[in-house]
Design a protein around this motif. Sequence first.
Motif, PDB file in Angstrom:
ATOM      1  N   GLU A 284       0.803  -1.315  -0.002  1.00 25.07           N
ATOM      2  CA  GLU A 284       0.075  -0.169   0.063  1.00 25.07           C
ATOM      3  C   GLU A 284       1.047   1.377  -0.139  1.00 25.07           C
ATOM      4  O   GLU A 284       0.722   2.311  -0.732  1.00 25.07           O
ATOM      5  CB  GLU A 284      -1.030   0.070   1.125  1.00 25.07           C
ATOM      6  CG  GLU A 284      -2.156  -1.075   1.175  1.00 25.07           C
ATOM      7  CD  GLU A 284      -2.829  -1.156   2.514  1.00 25.07           C
ATOM      8  OE1 GLU A 284      -2.189  -0.687   3.316  1.00 25.07           O
ATOM      9  OE2 GLU A 284      -4.081  -1.929   2.347  1.00 25.07           O
ATOM     10  N   THR A 285       1.976   1.139   0.839  1.00 23.99           N
ATOM     11  CA  THR A 285       3.054   2.287   0.626  1.00 23.99           C
ATOM     12  C   THR A 285       3.521   2.527  -0.452  1.00 23.99           C
ATOM     13  O   THR A 285       3.628   3.658  -0.955  1.00 23.99           O
ATOM     14  CB  THR A 285       4.016   2.165   1.783  1.00 23.99           C
ATOM     15  OG1 THR A 285       3.222   1.963   3.155  1.00 23.99           O
ATOM     16  CG2 THR A 285       4.968   3.446   1.912  1.00 23.99           C
ATOM     17  N   MET A 286       3.984   1.257  -1.194  1.00 21.69           N
ATOM     18  CA  MET A 286       4.473   1.392  -2.448  1.00 21.69           C
ATOM     19  C   MET A 286       3.468   2.071  -3.605  1.00 21.69           C
ATOM     20  O   MET A 286       3.758   2.759  -4.311  1.00 21.69           O
ATOM     21  CB  MET A 286       4.950   0.166  -3.160  1.00 21.69           C
ATOM     22  CG  MET A 286       5.412  -0.032  -4.455  1.00 21.69           C
ATOM     23  SD  MET A 286       6.986   1.119  -4.673  1.00 21.69           S
ATOM     24  CE  MET A 286       8.060  -0.268  -3.835  1.00 21.69           C
ATOM     25  N   LEU A 287       2.287   1.560  -3.470  1.00 14.63           N
ATOM     26  CA  LEU A 287       1.273   2.244  -4.354  1.00 14.63           C
ATOM     27  C   LEU A 287       1.052   3.684  -4.030  1.00 14.63           C
ATOM     28  O   LEU A 287       0.630   4.589  -5.293  1.00 14.63           O
ATOM     29  CB  LEU A 287      -0.199   1.445  -3.989  1.00 14.63           C
ATOM     30  CG  LEU A 287      -0.193   0.108  -4.779  1.00 14.63           C
ATOM     31  CD1 LEU A 287      -1.238  -0.851  -3.950  1.00 14.63           C
ATOM     32  CD2 LEU A 287      -0.239   0.261  -6.412  1.00 14.63           C
ATOM     33  N   ASP A 288       1.112   4.160  -2.933  1.00 15.36           N
ATOM     34  CA  ASP A 288       0.949   5.637  -2.687  1.00 15.36           C
ATOM     35  C   ASP A 288       2.030   6.291  -3.324  1.00 15.36           C
ATOM     36  O   ASP A 288       1.918   7.454  -3.941  1.00 15.36           O
ATOM     37  CB  ASP A 288       0.967   5.954  -1.073  1.00 15.36           C
ATOM     38  CG  ASP A 288      -0.121   5.246  -0.550  1.00 15.36           C
ATOM     39  OD1 ASP A 288      -1.382   4.920  -1.052  1.00 15.36           O
ATOM     40  OD2 ASP A 288      -0.341   5.106   0.765  1.00 15.36           O
ATOM     41  N   LYS A 289       3.315   5.895  -3.106  1.00 17.36           N
ATOM     42  CA  LYS A 289       4.455   6.279  -3.865  1.00 17.36           C
ATOM     43  C   LYS A 289       4.329   6.384  -5.321  1.00 17.36           C
ATOM     44  O   LYS A 289       4.740   7.505  -5.950  1.00 17.36           O
ATOM     45  CB  LYS A 289       5.717   5.746  -3.259  1.00 17.36           C
ATOM     46  CG  LYS A 289       6.056   6.094  -2.106  1.00 17.36           C
ATOM     47  CD  LYS A 289       6.360   7.514  -1.760  1.00 17.36           C
ATOM     48  CE  LYS A 289       6.754   7.915  -0.359  1.00 17.36           C
ATOM     49  NZ  LYS A 289       7.085   9.303  -0.217  1.00 17.36           N
TER      50      LYS A 289
END
Length: 587
Positions: A284-289
Amino acid sequence: MLHIVWSQSDCERIRSEGRDDYRNYLFEMLNYAGYSFDQWDQESWIREQPSGVTVVIGAEASEGWSEAASRYCEAGNALLAIGQIYGLEKTLGISSASLLNEGWILWGDSLLTKDLKSSFHSFDATLAVVNADDVVGLGQWRSINGTVTEHPAFTSRSIGSGTAAWIGFDLMKTVCLIQQGVAVLRDGRPSPDSSGLINDGILKTDDGSVLDWQYDRDTAPDGTAPFYMHPIVDEMRILLARVLYDLQQQIGLSEAQTWFWPNGLTAIGHISHDTDGNVVELAETMLDKLAEAGVPSTWCTIAPGYPDSIYNRIQQDGHEIALHYNALGSEIPESSWSERDYRYQLDYLQAQVPGYEIVSNKNHYLRWEGDTSFYHWCERSGVRIEQSKGGTKQGNKGFLFGTCHPNVPVSSPAENNRRFNVISLPTLAWDPPIPIRCTADEAKLLLLRSKDVYGVAHFLFHPGAILNGTDTMKAGDFMVELCKYGRELGLEWWTSEAIDRWVRTRRNVRVETAEDEITVESDEAIQGLTVLLHKPDQVQVSVGSDASVVVKQIKPIERFGRSYVELVIDVPQGTSVLKLSAETATV
């Protein structure tokens, strides 16, 4: 239109003996570079003498052959021999002294290779002696033991109103060996400086690289471990483009070729993720980035995979779901190096995303065994683009396989060295700016070098490493910065599937010129097809169009270190004829 002289029967004879013969890989190289060409056997070429530029990759000394070649040049045409001399001693003005199995070309300050920086590591060179005063020779050979010879790597001479030239090494074999490597049967030889300890007990693609730790690596300005900074194969492609361009200019020939990318793009950027661990919060953090960066990426997913919520968001955000084949004997029982387990994992992932077509793969830890068997597995399973060629250590990142361009691997002599229906897309570096993997400066340098050679700057960012990095920047934040930097340089960021789709679309386009006409043949309608016109003196050319062809841009441009006119067009399926002039033109 280029004319290629070769001997299919000779290639088949060599392969029937169990030996590789890569000569007709030139067809793949020319197709990828956007050239149109036809093929000739030696006897037919002698009879027909097709005007223009002829490239010789297979011929034998025979009655009338050398004389026909000399007459051809005298009449205002150009001839280029690649690798061997092929009985053309009198035409080329050189003779063979000996052979060099492996070596490097020292070009000096030659204008032919201006701004090219790689080592030009080459295979099967012919060491030639110059026999005519009017032959211009360029380059010197350095052998694997460090000895430097005076034998030239390239020669040319004027004959009448034409030109005869020679590239003195097996370009096609060199390209195939470097970008494909050799069979992985054991751990590779580690680097003397301990920056590339690939002898780690795990068989990987980097164990099969043919590049040299000493002669093929360079150190970045920030002073970290040396790595493969320069793309040898891609610079050889530029060398060939320059030679062909110069020959065409010398004989006053106007040609055209399709450009690598649509809409005049110089290069492409690509971000992939290996989902090792499959931690939902990190995904999820990667998708946000990625949303912050504004780029699509390719998610190489390892079994047992993610929950539906992550797969759904990956698709909704415009990213690609791909396979991360695991042959390390971990995560799940079905994780050995075997086609059975590969297919199990592919089917497992496919069942998690029903209705979604999986076309891309990268092997976990870049695992590899044998030579080309894995490409067979990909073909049989429908995987079209493969990302496992790359380095796994600090000192072998970068252009370990000589290229950042999508390329087509070839099979064994038993299969006639056929080209696979699979595209290989090399992986350049992992998780910048983590110093032990790739620093920020190294990543930006690799992106710049990829742009220099018009390829794909491919960086792997693990979701599991997104919060790692340096004291000043983590990998996730640097990914956003790197994508912004690429866009500032004119790159677009594509998924692996998009790269595959474009490469396959473009390879079915054929462009030919005849006087003031350009004929474009395409198997499908294409938007943004980019064509390079070899008419640098006609920068005022204008093109009108009817409803079937849309001209979007025409301007002078420099590519391959030479001057062209760039034409960007939307074309329909079928044949389009464009008429050009220095003033006005119509379609």
